[in-house]
Design an enzyme around this catalytic site. Structure first.
Site, short mmCIF file in Angstrom:
data_model
loop_
_atom_site.label_atom_id
_atom_site.label_comp_id
_atom_site.label_asym_id
_atom_site.label_seq_id
_atom_site.Cartn_x
_atom_site.Cartn_y
_atom_site.Cartn_z
N LYS A 198 0.89 -1.09 0.12
CA LYS A 198 -0.33 0.08 0.08
C LYS A 198 0.91 1.33 -0.22
O LYS A 198 1.32 1.78 1.19
CB LYS A 198 -1.18 0.15 1.42
CG LYS A 198 -1.89 0.96 0.73
CD LYS A 198 -2.90 1.58 2.09
CE LYS A 198 -1.83 2.56 3.03
NZ LYS A 198 -1.63 4.09 1.52
N GLY A 251 7.17 5.18 8.55
CA GLY A 251 5.82 6.42 8.24
C GLY A 251 6.31 7.17 10.42
O GLY A 251 7.44 6.41 10.08
N SER A 252 5.02 7.65 10.46
CA SER A 252 5.04 8.74 11.61
C SER A 252 5.05 7.56 12.55
O SER A 252 4.17 5.97 12.35
CB SER A 252 4.06 9.22 11.44
OG SER A 252 2.83 9.12 11.43
N THR A 253 5.47 8.01 13.41
CA THR A 253 5.74 7.11 14.78
C THR A 253 4.13 7.38 15.59
O THR A 253 3.77 5.72 16.20
CB THR A 253 5.96 8.33 15.83
OG1 THR A 253 7.78 8.53 15.85
CG2 THR A 253 6.32 7.37 17.36
N GLY A 256 2.61 4.78 13.36
CA GLY A 256 2.98 3.21 13.83
C GLY A 256 2.92 2.52 15.26
O GLY A 256 2.76 0.96 15.28
N GLU A 274 10.04 1.41 10.75
CA GLU A 274 10.80 2.61 10.42
C GLU A 274 9.73 4.06 10.35
O GLU A 274 8.97 4.27 9.43
CB GLU A 274 11.17 2.65 9.28
CG GLU A 274 12.45 2.95 9.59
CD GLU A 274 12.95 4.24 8.35
OE1 GLU A 274 12.90 4.65 9.29
OE2 GLU A 274 12.55 4.18 7.28
N CYS A 309 13.80 10.98 6.96
CA CYS A 309 13.37 10.79 8.66
C CYS A 309 14.91 10.93 9.09
O CYS A 309 14.86 10.87 10.37
CB CYS A 309 12.78 9.41 8.29
SG CYS A 309 13.56 7.99 7.40
#
Length: 504
Positions: A198, A251-253, A256, A274, A309
């Site tokens: 995706k 992506g973003s924390t 996640g 990550e 990042c």
């Protein structure tokens, strides 16, 4: 990656890239079980941050499309040939895919540049080189992996084997849409897994080309499926699906955390993350070349519009050289050419979209209100283009506990922090919830070793930044995530260890 990349694509003029862009016809359908799938009728427009125009109408997946893709991947794993091929045969398919990526390099670079704003030179010379190299590297590795025979008692034979983990859901961001997809898809396929990819809804079109080239290379139907859609709907459905064995996300924390919850609420699938970064870049007075350190600091934060990042967004400089280095960085920021991503001379292109631009500008406004000194930039530019452009921005006098010092901006915004001694520098560097990467500039070998060990980061670059190849792993500590992309270690995410004990 290095600051010196403007070579190959200068052979194609700005005008020629514009002509090719007008002729480009991106495909917005899902790719499920080896065929185009338009979805249930819902769609969204893929907007180019270059000029605001719609590039394509893209199918928008809901739970039904995600289920169809996972079902296809499950069938391809449980009953199809891919996991049962000799590993070297899988490797040959990946090598053919690497070759096709190189053949379609110009088309893919153009698609990436249009969909997320990356300068065409960087898309062509850096990203496409990286993604083709990734599939080639894992293609070469696939047939060279070995299992273990444990040394145990004479009356038993103990085997330790690695087996493919199953169906992999790979959710990747827009900033390096193919590189980061390759880092997940290539090792998963090499291990014998099947994949539902995706891509970000902000950069879905290059992933569509990747999926179709995979079929052309010889991937059986269902082995690599590509579904488009928004994270809160399509990503959530993939994270919750009980047919997914492994979820790999970059992506973003914040997102996640959602995937960890989805795993807990479904089948306890393994989740590899990550996530964000707030990377420090430490410059000591004994740096081998202060001009190079400053040039690299500027390149690192403004490369890819700062949408990385690992971007060295915190420049930590010894007080004795702080103003000298800061002035050099500011001078480079002011000289940087911001412009049309399709112009080979452009050094910094467009941010990915209006919403992201406003978030970055919000960080700039907050920093000014908090008392940080704006040395250059901080404003939108090229407003007449219809695109999304921001000036390279540098702050100093930033409070270490301010949002600008602690939160990921994900844009071309640098914060400068002076320090007086090495212990203070390490403390400042580690004063972050993130731990993805760090830089250090020194001529002292002992200092390099001691500080590298002290820094809580998955990667430490010494006297360079953003260097490396496929032989070394990449990933973070703390809230920058877990697991590793790249290298043979990436296969650990997509395989299961099995022990077979044979009593003789």
């Amino acid at each position: 990656m290095t600051p010196d990349t403007h070579a190959v694509t200068h052979a194609v003029t700005h005008e020629e890239w514009i002509r090719r862009a007008k002729a480009l016809a991106p495909v917005g359908a899902h790719l499920i079980d080896g065929a185009d799938a338009p979805g249930a009728g819902s769609s969204f427009g893929a907007l180019s941050p270059r000029d605001g125009r719609t590039l394509a109408d893209v199918a928008d997946a809901g739970p039904a499309e995600i289920d169809a893709a996972v079902t296809a991947a499950r069938r391809a794993f449980d009953a199809g040939p891919w996991p049962r091929l000799e590993p070297a045969e899988r490797g040959q398919v990946l090598l053919r895919l690497a070759g096709l990526l190189e053949e379609h390099r110009a088309e893919l670079a153009l698609t990436i540049s249009l969909e997320m704003g990356k300068p065409i030179t960087e898309a062509h010379d850096i990203e496409l080189s990286a993604v083709a190299g990734t599939f080639r590297w894992y293609g070469q590795l696939a047939g060279k992996l070995t299992d273990e025979v444990a040394h145990t008692t004479p009356d038993a034979l103990a085997l330790v084997t690695r087996e493919p983990a199953g169906v992999v859901g790979a959710v990747v961001p827009w900033n390096f849409p193919l590189t980061l997809a390759g880092w997940k898809v290539a090792p998963a396929l090499a291990a014998g897994c099947t994949v539902v990819l995706k891509p970000s809804e902000h950069a879905p079109l290059s992933a569509s080309v990747l999926g179709r080239l995979g079929l052309e290379a010889g991937l059986p139907p269902g082995v690599l499926n590509v579904v488009n859609g928004a994270g809160p709907v399509a990503g959530r459905a993939l994270g919750l699906h009980p047919g997914v064995d492994v979820l790999a996300f970059t992506g973003s924390t914040a997102v996640g955390r959602h995937f960890l919850r989805h795993a807990a609420d479904s089948n306890l699938k393994r989740v590899w993350l990550e996530l964000g970064g707030k990377s420090p870049n430490i410059v000591l007075p004994d740096a081998p070349d202060l001009d190079q350190a400053a040039a690299t600091a500027a390149w690192g934060i403004f490369f890819n519009q700062g949408e990385m990042c690992t971007a060295p967004s915190r420049l930590l400089v010894h007080s004795s050289i702080a103003e000298q280095v800061t002035e050099a960085v500011v001078a480079r920021a002011r000289a940087l050419r911001v412009g049309d991503p399709l112009d080979p001379a452009t050094e910094m292109g467009a941010l990915v979209g209006e919403g992201h631009l406003h978030r970055v500008l919000g960080h700039v406004r907050t920093a000014v209100e908090d008392g940080a000194r704006l040395r250059t930039g901080g404003a939108r530019t090229l407003t007449g283009t219809g695109g999304v452009y921001l000036e390279p921005t540098v702050f100093d006098r930033v409070a270490p506990d301010s949002p600008l010092a602690r939160e990921e901006v994900f844009g071309p915004v640098l914060s400068v922090f002076p320090f007086d001694d090495l212990d203070e520098a390490v403390t400042l560097a580690n004063a972050s919830e993130y731990g993805l990467a760090a830089g250090l500039w020194t001529s002292d070998l002992s200092t390099a070793h001691r500080v590298s060990r002290a820094l809580r980061a998955g990667t430490v670059w010494v006297n360079c930044y953003e260097r490396g190849d496929l032989t070394v792993p990449f990933g973070g500590m703390k809230q920058s995530g877990n697991g590793r992309d790249k290298s043979a270690h990436a296969l650990e995410k997509y395989t299961e260890l099995k022990t077979t004990w044979i009593q003789l």
